[in-house]
Motif scaffolding. Structure first.
Motif, PDB file in Angstrom:
ATOM      1  N   ARG A 230       0.847  -1.185   0.000  1.00 54.07           N
ATOM      2  CA  ARG A 230       0.000   0.000   0.000  1.00 54.07           C
ATOM      3  C   ARG A 230       0.884   1.236   0.000  1.00 54.07           C
ATOM      4  NH1 ARG A 230      -5.109  -0.859   4.129  1.00 54.07           N
ATOM      5  NH2 ARG A 230      -5.797  -2.902   3.345  1.00 54.07           N
TER       6      ARG A 230
ATOM      7  N   LYS B 285       2.422   4.738   1.106  1.00 54.27           N
ATOM      8  CA  LYS B 285       2.705   5.213   2.458  1.00 54.27           C
ATOM      9  C   LYS B 285       1.648   6.200   2.938  1.00 54.27           C
ATOM     10  CE  LYS B 285       7.694   4.591   1.970  1.00 54.27           C
ATOM     11  NZ  LYS B 285       9.031   5.252   1.972  1.00 54.27           N
ATOM     12  N   SER B 286       1.033   6.898   2.015  1.00 50.96           N
ATOM     13  CA  SER B 286       0.007   7.873   2.391  1.00 50.96           C
ATOM     14  C   SER B 286      -1.329   7.216   2.716  1.00 50.96           C
ATOM     15  CB  SER B 286      -0.194   8.886   1.260  1.00 50.96           C
ATOM     16  OG  SER B 286      -0.570   8.222   0.064  1.00 50.96           O
ATOM     17  N   GLN B 287      -1.453   5.905   2.429  1.00 50.57           N
ATOM     18  CA  GLN B 287      -2.718   5.216   2.646  1.00 50.57           C
ATOM     19  C   GLN B 287      -2.843   4.769   4.093  1.00 50.57           C
ATOM     20  OE1 GLN B 287      -4.992   4.811   0.064  1.00 50.57           O
ATOM     21  NE2 GLN B 287      -6.395   4.232   1.707  1.00 50.57           N
ATOM     22  N   ASN B 288      -4.004   4.985   4.687  1.00 53.80           N
ATOM     23  CA  ASN B 288      -4.253   4.551   6.055  1.00 53.80           C
ATOM     24  C   ASN B 288      -4.241   3.020   6.105  1.00 53.80           C
ATOM     25  OD1 ASN B 288      -5.206   3.976   8.621  1.00 53.80           O
ATOM     26  ND2 ASN B 288      -6.773   5.574   8.579  1.00 53.80           N
ATOM     27  N   PRO B 289      -3.387   2.410   6.916  1.00 54.95           N
ATOM     28  CA  PRO B 289      -3.306   0.937   6.938  1.00 54.95           C
ATOM     29  C   PRO B 289      -4.582   0.269   7.432  1.00 54.95           C
ATOM     30  CG  PRO B 289      -1.988   1.914   8.696  1.00 54.95           C
ATOM     31  CD  PRO B 289      -2.414   3.034   7.819  1.00 54.95           C
ATOM     32  N   ASP B 290      -5.458   1.015   8.123  1.00 53.46           N
ATOM     33  CA  ASP B 290      -6.699   0.427   8.625  1.00 53.46           C
ATOM     34  C   ASP B 290      -7.804   0.429   7.574  1.00 53.46           C
ATOM     35  OD1 ASP B 290      -5.515   0.023  11.093  1.00 53.46           O
ATOM     36  OD2 ASP B 290      -6.100   2.014  11.831  1.00 53.46           O
ATOM     37  N   ASP B 291      -7.622   1.141   6.473  1.00 53.67           N
ATOM     38  CA  ASP B 291      -8.652   1.194   5.442  1.00 53.67           C
ATOM     39  C   ASP B 291      -8.738  -0.133   4.701  1.00 53.67           C
ATOM     40  OD1 ASP B 291      -9.174   3.766   6.116  1.00 53.67           O
ATOM     41  OD2 ASP B 291      -8.038   4.671   4.457  1.00 53.67           O
ATOM     42  N   GLN B 292      -9.949  -0.604   4.491  1.00 58.77           N
ATOM     43  CA  GLN B 292     -10.154  -1.824   3.729  1.00 58.77           C
ATOM     44  C   GLN B 292     -10.126  -1.504   2.230  1.00 58.77           C
ATOM     45  OE1 GLN B 292     -10.354  -4.970   4.880  1.00 58.77           O
ATOM     46  NE2 GLN B 292      -9.925  -4.087   6.903  1.00 58.77           N
TER      47      GLN B 292
ATOM     48  N   SER C 233      -3.343   2.511  -3.849  1.00 58.51           N
ATOM     49  CA  SER C 233      -3.901   3.519  -2.949  1.00 58.51           C
ATOM     50  C   SER C 233      -5.266   3.914  -3.478  1.00 58.51           C
ATOM     51  CB  SER C 233      -2.985   4.749  -2.847  1.00 58.51           C
ATOM     52  OG  SER C 233      -2.850   5.373  -4.115  1.00 58.51           O
TER      53      SER C 233
ATOM     54  N   THR D  20      -8.823   6.767  -2.751  1.00 60.48           N
ATOM     55  CA  THR D  20      -9.535   7.829  -2.055  1.00 60.48           C
ATOM     56  C   THR D  20     -11.014   7.704  -2.415  1.00 60.48           C
ATOM     57  OG1 THR D  20      -9.278   9.438  -3.848  1.00 60.48           O
ATOM     58  CG2 THR D  20      -7.496   9.311  -2.218  1.00 60.48           C
TER      59      THR D  20
END
Length: 468
Positions: A308, A310-317, A351, A353
């Motif tokens: 993923r 680095k800017s992506q929230n690791p908790d996001d599915q 990634s 949004t």
């Protein structure tokens, strides 16, 4: 696909595109134009020409056309040699007429470009060079050797020498330019047309594989009823044969039929479940689709890392996207290209949004050559590999066709692609692995491939209220 692509690169069979009927029709048009020009020169301008020889030259073209019409079938395709002789005949006939009617003093001398343009469009490079050389030699000879144009009062019509030499230079330049330009344009059109055909073939193949699950599910459903009938009938037959003691073998046969029917039902049940599962996988999480696309290259000797951003929230599915054939095949070709030129590692970074879904495919190779980076995505842009690279991965051979297919298919799904280099890949390799080579960024508007958005847009909505 290799043989097909090689044939496209070599351009073999291009001369067979032209039918004899086309050449005959064009020659009839040329004959009519020549006759009209001679009649006008004789009746309206009263020019003194060698009309007998002029009409003889035109008559030879007419005889040649008549022979071709009656001897050969209308749909005959001309070979390279036959096309060359046809065009050479037209060139010689035209130059002979120009020789009889003033040479370069004749304004129709510019028509010499016609056979050269046709040659560049349908013949090989070698034949085109020969045809252009013959045309230049004939035009040069007509500069000094020609029959003068005379009026009825025996005055000679001629241009000043500076204009004659200028016409010669212009015609020679036009011959070279038209040959190169026509050849280039026709080659680009042929390459693009054949590459699009290859793209359509790849998409059709992927679509057939996707639809196979639906076919399996339908077959399992249709065969379920007759198998149930066979099972029921065999069970009733067993009940009746159980009362007959002197024919135990018939009972065993009926029991065998029932057992085999049960086995067939179990097989069809599993096939139907697999088919339905495949239909459900028409939508899948983004990471699953990426792994599916990369699966054929996992055993290539190159490590493929799924990450993923680095800017992506690791908790996001990861979002669930449409598992469309063009997306799978396009990503597969991009990953194959990265694997082909990587030293040891390939990274697929994702990634997302609320508006976009982005993938970046990177490798630790040398990157795109700087002189080709502006042409990435054009068909048949070849980067030659060394013998050492061929021995390491003999199954890969970059031709640009794979990138063209990937770019075309992904753009069809609504994606925008950009190509770049991570850093100077020609510097000495680092101790730690890092994406220093080629980078491909694929960006989709989320509403185009997001499964939830697609389900929302395809919903029928609420039923309208019915009032009495």
């Amino acid at each position: 696909m290799t043989d097909f692509s090689a044939e496209l690169i070599s351009g073999s069979g291009r001369s067979n595109w032209i039918r004899l009927r086309t050449i005959i029709m064009v020659r009839w048009i040329a004959v009519c134009g020549q006759l009209i020009a001679l009649i006008i020169a004789q009746r309206m301008f009263a020019l003194e020409l060698e009309y007998g020889l002029c009409f003889l030259a035109i008559g030879i073209s007419v005889i040649g056309n008549l022979i071709a019409m009656f001897v050969f079938p209308e749909n005959k395709l001309l070979s390279e040699t036959e096309n060359s002789f046809m065009i050479l005949f037209d060139l010689l006939q035209l130059c002979f007429l120009l020789f009889l009617t003033g040479g370069l003093h004749n304004p129709f001398s510019i028509l010499v470009l016609g056979p050269i343009t046709i040659s560049a469009s349908v013949l090989s490079v070698r034949s085109t060079i020969i045809m252009a050389t013959i045309a230049i030699v004939l035009v040069t000879l007509m500069l000094w050797f020609h029959m003068p144009l005379r009026t009825e009062q025996r005055f000679i019509l001629r241009m000043p020498d500076v204009f004659v030499y200028g016409s010669w230079v212009a015609i020679v330049i036009a011959i070279l330019f038209s040959a190169v330009y026509s050849r280039r344009v026709v080659t680009e059109m042929a390459s693009m047309s054949q590459a699009l055909a290859a793209t359509q073939m790849a998409l059709a193949r992927e679509q057939k594989l996707t639809d196979l699950g639906g076919v399996v599910a339908a077959a399992a459903h249709e065969l379920g009823t007759p198998l149930a009938t066979i099972k029921l009938t065999s069970s009733e037959l067993m009940d009746e044969l159980d009362e007959i003691e002197d024919k135990p073998h018939l009972y065993e046969d009926a029991e065998l039929i029932r057992d085999q029917a049960n086995r067939c039902r179990e097989i069809l049940h599993s096939m139907g479940r697999a088919g339905k599962d495949d239909l459900h996988v028409r939508q899948a999480p983004l990471t699953t689709v990426i792994e599916d696309a990369a699966e054929p290259h996992m055993e290539s000797g190159i490590d493929i890392h799924f990450e993923r951003a680095k800017s992506q929230n690791p908790d996001d599915q990861p979002p669930s996207i449409l598992r469309r054939p063009e997306i799978i095949h396009g990503l597969r070709n991009l990953i194959q290209n990265a694997v082909q030129f990587a030293r040891a590692n390939v990274w697929v970074e994702s990634s997302w949004t609320d508006e976009t879904i982005t993938l970046r495919i990177m490798d630790d190779g040398k990157g795109y050559p700087s002189h080709l980076i502006g042409r990435i995505g054009d068909p048949f842009v070849r980067k030659r590999r060394s013998d050492r690279e061929r021995k390491q991965r003999p199954g890969y051979e970059g031709m640009g066709l794979g990138l063209f297919i990937a770019k075309t298919l992904l753009e069809r799904s609504g994606a925008e692609l950009s190509f770049a280099n991570g850093s100077d890949g020609y510097l000495p390799s680092r101790d730690t692995a890092s994406p220093t080579g080629a980078i491909v960024e694929v960006i989709w508007p989320r509403e185009l491939i997001d499964a939830e958005a697609s389900r929302t847009t395809s919903a029928l909505g609420e039923n309208p209220k019915i009032t009495a």
